[in-house]
Scaffold this motif. Structure first.
Motif, PDB file in Angstrom:
ATOM      1  N   MET A   1      20.526  92.801 -33.585  1.00  0.00           N
ATOM      2  CA  MET A   1      19.284  93.507 -33.511  1.00  0.00           C
ATOM      3  C   MET A   1      17.930  93.077 -33.031  1.00  0.00           C
ATOM      4  O   MET A   1      17.684  91.981 -33.538  1.00  0.00           O
ATOM      5  CB  MET A   1      18.959  94.115 -34.869  1.00  0.00           C
ATOM      6  CG  MET A   1      18.007  95.048 -35.200  1.00  0.00           C
ATOM      7  SD  MET A   1      18.143  95.658 -36.867  1.00  0.00           S
ATOM      8  CE  MET A   1      16.768  96.893 -37.039  1.00  0.00           C
ATOM      9  N   ILE A   2      17.325  93.547 -32.192  1.00  0.00           N
ATOM     10  CA  ILE A   2      15.956  93.102 -31.707  1.00  0.00           C
ATOM     11  C   ILE A   2      14.867  93.825 -32.401  1.00  0.00           C
ATOM     12  O   ILE A   2      14.606  95.088 -32.418  1.00  0.00           O
ATOM     13  CB  ILE A   2      15.879  93.180 -30.183  1.00  0.00           C
ATOM     14  CG1 ILE A   2      16.914  92.712 -29.335  1.00  0.00           C
ATOM     15  CG2 ILE A   2      14.529  92.841 -29.695  1.00  0.00           C
ATOM     16  CD1 ILE A   2      17.396  92.904 -28.106  1.00  0.00           C
ATOM     17  N   LYS A   3      13.856  93.059 -32.953  1.00  0.00           N
ATOM     18  CA  LYS A   3      12.567  93.376 -33.366  1.00  0.00           C
ATOM     19  C   LYS A   3      11.753  93.991 -32.584  1.00  0.00           C
ATOM     20  O   LYS A   3      11.551  93.475 -31.546  1.00  0.00           O
ATOM     21  CB  LYS A   3      11.779  92.415 -34.263  1.00  0.00           C
ATOM     22  CG  LYS A   3      12.794  92.115 -35.573  1.00  0.00           C
ATOM     23  CD  LYS A   3      11.901  91.101 -36.393  1.00  0.00           C
ATOM     24  CE  LYS A   3      12.866  90.567 -37.500  1.00  0.00           C
ATOM     25  NZ  LYS A   3      12.005  89.605 -38.335  1.00  0.00           N
ATOM     26  N   SER A   4      11.164  95.209 -32.721  1.00  0.00           N
ATOM     27  CA  SER A   4      10.317  95.796 -31.772  1.00  0.00           C
ATOM     28  C   SER A   4       9.019  94.901 -31.099  1.00  0.00           C
ATOM     29  O   SER A   4       8.304  94.800 -30.476  1.00  0.00           O
ATOM     30  CB  SER A   4       9.804  97.058 -32.251  1.00  0.00           C
ATOM     31  OG  SER A   4       9.071  97.073 -33.434  1.00  0.00           O
ATOM     32  N   SER A   5       8.615  93.905 -32.278  1.00  0.00           N
ATOM     33  CA  SER A   5       7.647  92.999 -32.267  1.00  0.00           C
ATOM     34  C   SER A   5       7.908  91.935 -31.116  1.00  0.00           C
ATOM     35  O   SER A   5       6.861  91.373 -30.637  1.00  0.00           O
ATOM     36  CB  SER A   5       7.301  92.339 -33.593  1.00  0.00           C
ATOM     37  OG  SER A   5       8.339  91.572 -33.948  1.00  0.00           O
ATOM     38  N   LYS A   6       8.978  91.814 -30.740  1.00  0.00           N
ATOM     39  CA  LYS A   6       9.289  90.922 -29.654  1.00  0.00           C
ATOM     40  C   LYS A   6       8.996  91.685 -28.348  1.00  0.00           C
ATOM     41  O   LYS A   6       9.399  91.004 -27.311  1.00  0.00           O
ATOM     42  CB  LYS A   6      10.859  90.375 -29.938  1.00  0.00           C
ATOM     43  CG  LYS A   6      10.969  89.466 -31.191  1.00  0.00           C
ATOM     44  CD  LYS A   6      12.145  88.739 -30.947  1.00  0.00           C
ATOM     45  CE  LYS A   6      12.424  87.438 -29.736  1.00  0.00           C
ATOM     46  NZ  LYS A   6      13.280  86.611 -30.032  1.00  0.00           N
ATOM     47  N   ILE A   7       9.180  92.736 -28.279  1.00  0.00           N
ATOM     48  CA  ILE A   7       9.205  93.444 -26.752  1.00  0.00           C
ATOM     49  C   ILE A   7       7.824  93.713 -26.367  1.00  0.00           C
ATOM     50  O   ILE A   7       6.692  94.172 -27.029  1.00  0.00           O
ATOM     51  CB  ILE A   7       9.831  94.771 -27.215  1.00  0.00           C
ATOM     52  CG1 ILE A   7      11.382  94.807 -27.392  1.00  0.00           C
ATOM     53  CG2 ILE A   7       9.530  95.751 -25.914  1.00  0.00           C
ATOM     54  CD1 ILE A   7      12.071  96.095 -27.898  1.00  0.00           C
ATOM     55  N   ILE A   8       7.714  93.579 -25.202  1.00  0.00           N
ATOM     56  CA  ILE A   8       6.402  93.693 -24.512  1.00  0.00           C
ATOM     57  C   ILE A   8       6.609  94.676 -23.316  1.00  0.00           C
ATOM     58  O   ILE A   8       7.547  94.635 -22.796  1.00  0.00           O
ATOM     59  CB  ILE A   8       5.823  92.413 -23.827  1.00  0.00           C
ATOM     60  CG1 ILE A   8       5.559  91.421 -24.706  1.00  0.00           C
ATOM     61  CG2 ILE A   8       4.626  92.681 -23.079  1.00  0.00           C
ATOM     62  CD1 ILE A   8       5.007  89.947 -24.012  1.00  0.00           C
ATOM     63  N   LEU A   9       5.700  95.823 -23.534  1.00  0.00           N
ATOM     64  CA  LEU A   9       5.922  96.735 -22.325  1.00  0.00           C
ATOM     65  C   LEU A   9       5.234  96.591 -21.174  1.00  0.00           C
ATOM     66  O   LEU A   9       3.934  96.476 -21.216  1.00  0.00           O
ATOM     67  CB  LEU A   9       5.371  98.303 -23.105  1.00  0.00           C
ATOM     68  CG  LEU A   9       5.772  99.604 -22.041  1.00  0.00           C
ATOM     69  CD1 LEU A   9       7.074  99.611 -21.735  1.00  0.00           C
ATOM     70  CD2 LEU A   9       5.068 100.428 -22.711  1.00  0.00           C
ATOM     71  N   GLY A  10       5.945  96.179 -20.086  1.00  0.00           N
ATOM     72  CA  GLY A  10       5.547  95.948 -18.945  1.00  0.00           C
ATOM     73  C   GLY A  10       4.931  97.399 -18.212  1.00  0.00           C
ATOM     74  O   GLY A  10       5.589  98.176 -18.247  1.00  0.00           O
ATOM     75  N   THR A  11       3.828  97.088 -17.384  1.00  0.00           N
ATOM     76  CA  THR A  11       3.122  98.395 -16.688  1.00  0.00           C
ATOM     77  C   THR A  11       2.996  98.322 -15.302  1.00  0.00           C
ATOM     78  O   THR A  11       2.288  98.930 -14.612  1.00  0.00           O
ATOM     79  CB  THR A  11       1.713  98.465 -17.480  1.00  0.00           C
ATOM     80  OG1 THR A  11       0.822  97.347 -17.111  1.00  0.00           O
ATOM     81  CG2 THR A  11       1.837  98.589 -18.988  1.00  0.00           C
ATOM     82  N   ALA A  12       3.837  97.310 -14.566  1.00  0.00           N
ATOM     83  CA  ALA A  12       3.666  97.366 -13.191  1.00  0.00           C
ATOM     84  C   ALA A  12       4.062  98.545 -12.336  1.00  0.00           C
ATOM     85  O   ALA A  12       3.325  99.144 -11.512  1.00  0.00           O
ATOM     86  CB  ALA A  12       4.643  96.043 -12.601  1.00  0.00           C
ATOM     87  N   ALA A  13       5.094  99.432 -13.130  1.00  0.00           N
ATOM     88  CA  ALA A  13       5.512 100.485 -12.516  1.00  0.00           C
ATOM     89  C   ALA A  13       4.407 101.657 -12.706  1.00  0.00           C
ATOM     90  O   ALA A  13       4.584 102.821 -12.223  1.00  0.00           O
ATOM     91  CB  ALA A  13       6.904 100.847 -13.070  1.00  0.00           C
TER      92      ALA A  13
END
Length: 294
Positions: A1-13
């Protein structure tokens, strides 16, 4: 299980035609808003953008980003040598104006060579921290040698952004990662899907450039079949197993893609005995998208 706090949303697209094919279309603002709203609901608090991501920063600013969002941007690659401090500050402030922010969480140098070419750049970053216009500063690199070249700046860096995925395992030397962690530097992993090509199940409709590595993609499919996984699960499982990585970037083109990633991330699966080493590739013709000829 991955915590959402570890995720960065990339915005290049959000501001570029970003991916493994020239035929990929740019995301519309209404779809970006849906993606950001879902990210808010699921507790993804960090956005990664850049001055060089087309009109990505302007789009984010126009969409009135939630105050809970932390923004990490990357300084332009085109900044020439020996630009003075005031010039650099003015460029940064233009970026804040685009984002409609008074300050941002982090600012990275897009290419480590910029720090070597411009003596004022590190002083500029330190100035921004002192004035509390940014909380953290750092640099994006492409190889371990890039990091070693930064020997005069290592004690000033808060964030190091590196490419890591099931094919690109160059940085996964425990001693190397421990050295970075001892300096209290955050490690952010990017390219975990290798511009999306690692999520392709069918390789018959991708650019011919990638045919050279068909056997590697076939090996990935065999690996998935053996362990009852799909491409997305394999990519996320791999990155979640690297303890030294503090956060990792994901890029999506739609709300449904983000939903799928979050769904897979929330699953509790025990695959402690799986080894990903046989999937490793050292050919920079594939693992470094800067070298793609498509």
């Amino acid at each position: 299980m991955i915590k959402s706090s570890k995720i960065i949303l990339g915005t290049a697209a959000f501001g570029l035609k970003y991916g493994y094919s020239k035929n990929i279309s740019q995301i519309k603002s209404r779809d970006i808003k849906k993606i950001l709203n879902l990210a808010d609901k699921k507790g993804i608090s960090i956005l990664d953008t850049a001055f060089d991501y087309g009109n990505s920063q302007k789009k984010l600013g126009n969409l009135k980003i939630s105050r809970n969002k932390k923004i990490i941007s990357k300084f332009p690659k085109y900044i020439s040598k020996n630009r003075n401090l005031n010039f650099l500050i003015n460029i940064f402030k233009k970026g804040l104006k685009e984002l409609k922010q008074k300050k941002i969480y982090g600012l990275l140098i897009h290419d480590y060579k910029q720090l070597l070419d411009n003596d004022n750049l590190i002083q500029f970053l330190i100035y921004l921290k002192k004035k509390k216009l940014v909380k953290k500063i750092g640099v994006s690199i492409y190889s371990k040698n890039d990091f070693y070249s930064l020997k005069n700046f290592k004690d000033k860096i808060d964030i190091l952004q590196i490419p890591v995925n099931i094919f690109d395992q160059r940085f996964l030397n425990p001693e190397f990662l421990k050295k970075i962690k001892k300096r209290k530097i955050e490690i952010h992993a990017r390219s975990i899907f290798l511009k999306g090509i690692l999520l392709k199940d069918n390789f018959s409709n991708i650019p011919k450039y990638f045919n050279k590595w068909k056997s590697n993609f076939d090996k990935l499919q065999k690996f998935n079949k053996k362990h009852n996984l799909n491409n997305l699960e394999t990519c996320l499982l791999f990155i979640s197993r690297i303890r030294e990585i503090d956060k990792f970037l994901i890029g999506v083109k739609s709300e449904s893609q983000l939903e799928q990633i979050l769904l897979v991330s929330s699953k509790k699966k025990n695959y402690k005995n799986i080894s990903f080493k046989k999937l490793k590739i050292n050919d920079i013709g594939l693992i470094n998208p800067k070298n793609w000829k498509i």
